[in-house]
Design an enzyme around this catalytic site. Structure first.
Site, PDB file in Angstrom:
ATOM      1  N   ARG A  46       0.858  -1.181   0.000  1.00  0.00           N
ATOM      2  CA  ARG A  46       0.000   0.000   0.000  1.00  0.00           C
ATOM      3  C   ARG A  46       0.896   1.233   0.000  1.00  0.00           C
ATOM      4  NH1 ARG A  46       1.769   1.729   4.067  1.00  0.00           N
ATOM      5  NH2 ARG A  46       0.711   3.700   3.687  1.00  0.00           N
ATOM      6  N   ALA A  48       0.904   5.198  -2.110  1.00  0.00           N
ATOM      7  CA  ALA A  48       0.824   5.523  -3.541  1.00  0.00           C
ATOM      8  C   ALA A  48       2.064   5.116  -4.361  1.00  0.00           C
ATOM      9  CB  ALA A  48       0.518   7.009  -3.690  1.00  0.00           C
ATOM     10  N   ARG A  89      -6.962   0.055  -7.082  1.00  0.00           N
ATOM     11  CA  ARG A  89      -7.263   1.114  -6.119  1.00  0.00           C
ATOM     12  C   ARG A  89      -7.333   2.413  -6.908  1.00  0.00           C
ATOM     13  NH1 ARG A  89      -4.241   1.366  -0.650  1.00  0.00           N
ATOM     14  NH2 ARG A  89      -6.249   2.259  -0.048  1.00  0.00           N
ATOM     15  N   ASP A 238      -1.806  10.950  -2.227  1.00  0.00           N
ATOM     16  CA  ASP A 238      -2.135   9.913  -3.218  1.00  0.00           C
ATOM     17  C   ASP A 238      -2.378  10.499  -4.599  1.00  0.00           C
ATOM     18  OD1 ASP A 238      -2.796   8.634  -0.520  1.00  0.00           O
ATOM     19  OD2 ASP A 238      -2.713   6.983  -1.961  1.00  0.00           O
ATOM     20  N   ASN A 248      -5.371  12.601   0.221  1.00  0.00           N
ATOM     21  CA  ASN A 248      -4.539  11.752   1.078  1.00  0.00           C
ATOM     22  C   ASN A 248      -5.467  11.005   2.028  1.00  0.00           C
ATOM     23  OD1 ASN A 248      -1.896  10.817   1.890  1.00  0.00           O
ATOM     24  ND2 ASN A 248      -2.207  11.947   3.787  1.00  0.00           N
ATOM     25  N   LYS A 249      -4.892  10.178   2.851  1.00  0.00           N
ATOM     26  CA  LYS A 249      -5.653   9.319   3.774  1.00  0.00           C
ATOM     27  C   LYS A 249      -6.759  10.072   4.497  1.00  0.00           C
ATOM     28  CE  LYS A 249      -5.438   5.856   4.127  1.00  0.00           C
ATOM     29  NZ  LYS A 249      -6.416   5.063   3.339  1.00  0.00           N
TER      30      LYS A 249
HETATM   31  O1  MRU Z   1      -4.675   3.428   1.943  1.00  0.00           O
HETATM   32  P1  MRU Z   1      -3.193   3.596   1.945  1.00  0.00           P
HETATM   33  O2  MRU Z   1      -2.544   3.081   3.173  1.00  0.00           O
HETATM   34  O3  MRU Z   1      -2.562   3.095   0.677  1.00  0.00           O
HETATM   35  O4  MRU Z   1      -3.023   5.185   1.964  1.00  0.00           O
HETATM   36  C1  MRU Z   1      -1.733   5.706   1.932  1.00  0.00           C
HETATM   37  C2  MRU Z   1      -1.687   7.164   2.120  1.00  0.00           C
HETATM   38  O5  MRU Z   1      -2.690   7.842   2.234  1.00  0.00           O
HETATM   39  C3  MRU Z   1      -0.335   7.799   2.086  1.00  0.00           C
HETATM   40  O6  MRU Z   1      -0.289   8.950   2.860  1.00  0.00           O
HETATM   41  C4  MRU Z   1       0.022   8.158   0.625  1.00  0.00           C
HETATM   42  O7  MRU Z   1      -0.144   7.060  -0.218  1.00  0.00           O
HETATM   43  C5  MRU Z   1       1.401   8.663   0.503  1.00  0.00           C
HETATM   44  S1  MRU Z   1       2.565   7.393   0.741  1.00  0.00           S
HETATM   45  C6  MRU Z   1       4.115   7.940   0.441  1.00  0.00           C
END
Ligand code: MRU
Length: 353
Positions: A46, A48, A89, A238, A248-249
């Site tokens: 997981r 991005a 995703r 992301d 982002n998350k």
């Molecule tokens: O759902 P995830 O765990 O894949 O979400 C990840 C994030 O939101 C990260 O902050 C983002 O991908 C940046 S990772 C360098």
């Protein structure tokens, strides 16, 4: 090892299984593009940049397994596989970014030099994308250093560390660079409901690096900010739209609002592979809706009454106006982000047609 590595002898993509951390360190071996897609969907891999590079190796597996030497059939097979990988995703643009580069490479090599040459070119290209990711992260760490004062208390959300990339990390790459430079930083780690990437993965990484940290629940962030305990917020991304809106998350937007209210800078660390100039603003960014059971359960144990409906948007969008700066591998981008993002992206040579 890196978060993901390609084993050429076994023809397999080897991943650290992130659903098993922090208590178990297990590897997953993906020998087919479908297995790679499954690993991305279930979040064994997981983050991005990591899923972008994983998808590139997934396409490589299709190229290596393709039975014919007919360029047309070979390219059709790769297009179909890429379409399947793109659906894993939807929010992170890095999957499309990496697959577009792999497909462009495949077309040129297959049409000019044949299928066998295309397989070799794709092998090189996938490894190059992986190495470029690590290089970009180290550069972001170096650029981000200017934004981190000595003794800073940094609040982060989710996991934008080595595990979310091929290695080193984006937001945590900056933390790591500051720690290695002796800045004496301390990190507030949001646990990051519902998937707990903060509590499980960021805490694990920072502990291994020896970076002082305090784990907090997401709802504590405002309290610590209002008491002057947080000097800056630093997160990954992301997808960044052309106007600077950042996906982002889930929970990131709330942090940006709290940071603005409390006069705290809000920084995003993201490689240019995360910037999507084709989308005017964040409204256009597709937001992944994940299973409600991930909200109604914690580590497989039901916490809500049976039958209760739970919503689960996995990401949210932070408007550009709340973003102080975006740290990329090409420098720190400041508002107006519309202009600085376009400049940063155009510094890259165009993708082959
Ligand atoms: O759902 P995830 O765990 O894949 O979400 C990840 C994030 O939101 C990260 O902050 C983002 O991908 C940046 S990772 C360098």
């Amino acid at each position: 090892m890196r978060t993901l590595e390609f084993d050429e002898l076994q023809r397999a993509l080897i991943l650290i299984d992130q659903t098993r951390l922090p208590h178990h360190t297990e590897l997953v071996s993906c020998r087919t593009p479908e297995q790679v897609a499954h690993a991305i969907r279930t979040m064994q891999v997981r983050g991005a940049p990591a899923i972008g590079v994983a998808a590139a190796f997934g396409l490589l597996l299709a190229a290596l397994a393709h039975p014919s030497n007919d360029p047309r059939a070979f390219l059709d097979d790769l297009e179909r596989t890429a379409a399947m990988l793109r659906q894993t995703r939807p929010t992170a643009v890095n999957v499309h970014w990496a697959l577009d580069r792999m497909l462009a490479q495949a077309r040129v090599a297959a049409e000019e030099d044949g299928v066998e040459a295309a397989r070799s070119a794709l092998m090189l290209r996938a490894h190059e994308l992986a190495d470029q990711d690590v290089d970009a992260n180290r550069r972001m760490g170096a650029f981000g250093l200017d934004l981190v004062p000595s003794g800073a208390n940094i609040l982060t959300h989710c996991n934008a560390g080595a595990l979310a990339t091929v290695d080193y990390g984006t937001a945590l790459g900056v933390v790591r660079a500051a720690h290695e430079a002796g800045r004496g930083v301390h990190v507030y780690v949001d646990e990051t409901r519902p998937f707990l990437q903060g509590a499980r993965l960021t805490a694990w990484e920072l502990q291994r690096l020896g970076v002082p940290m305090t784990l907090i629940t997401d709802s504590m962030a405002g309290h610590f900010m209002s008491r002057g305990k947080v000097d800056l917020v630093l997160v990954g991304a992301d997808r960044v739209a052309a106007n600077g809106d950042v996906a982002n998350k889930i929970g990131t937007y709330s942090l940006a609002v709290l940071a603005r209210e409390n006069g705290i800078p809000f920084y995003v660390a993201a490689p240019t592979s995360t910037i999507d100039l084709s989308l005017k603003s964040g409204v256009e960014i597709p937001i992944e809706e994940r299973s409600s059971s991930e909200v109604a359960e914690v580590s497989g144990v039901r916490i809500a009454p049976e039958g209760v409906h739970a919503a689960h948007p996995a990401f949210d969008v932070t408007p550009a106006r709340l973003v102080t700066a975006i740290i990329t591998e090409r420098g720190v981008l400041r508002p107006p982000l519309q202009e600085s993002l376009a400049q940063a992206v155009h510094a890259e040579p165009p993708v082959l047609a």
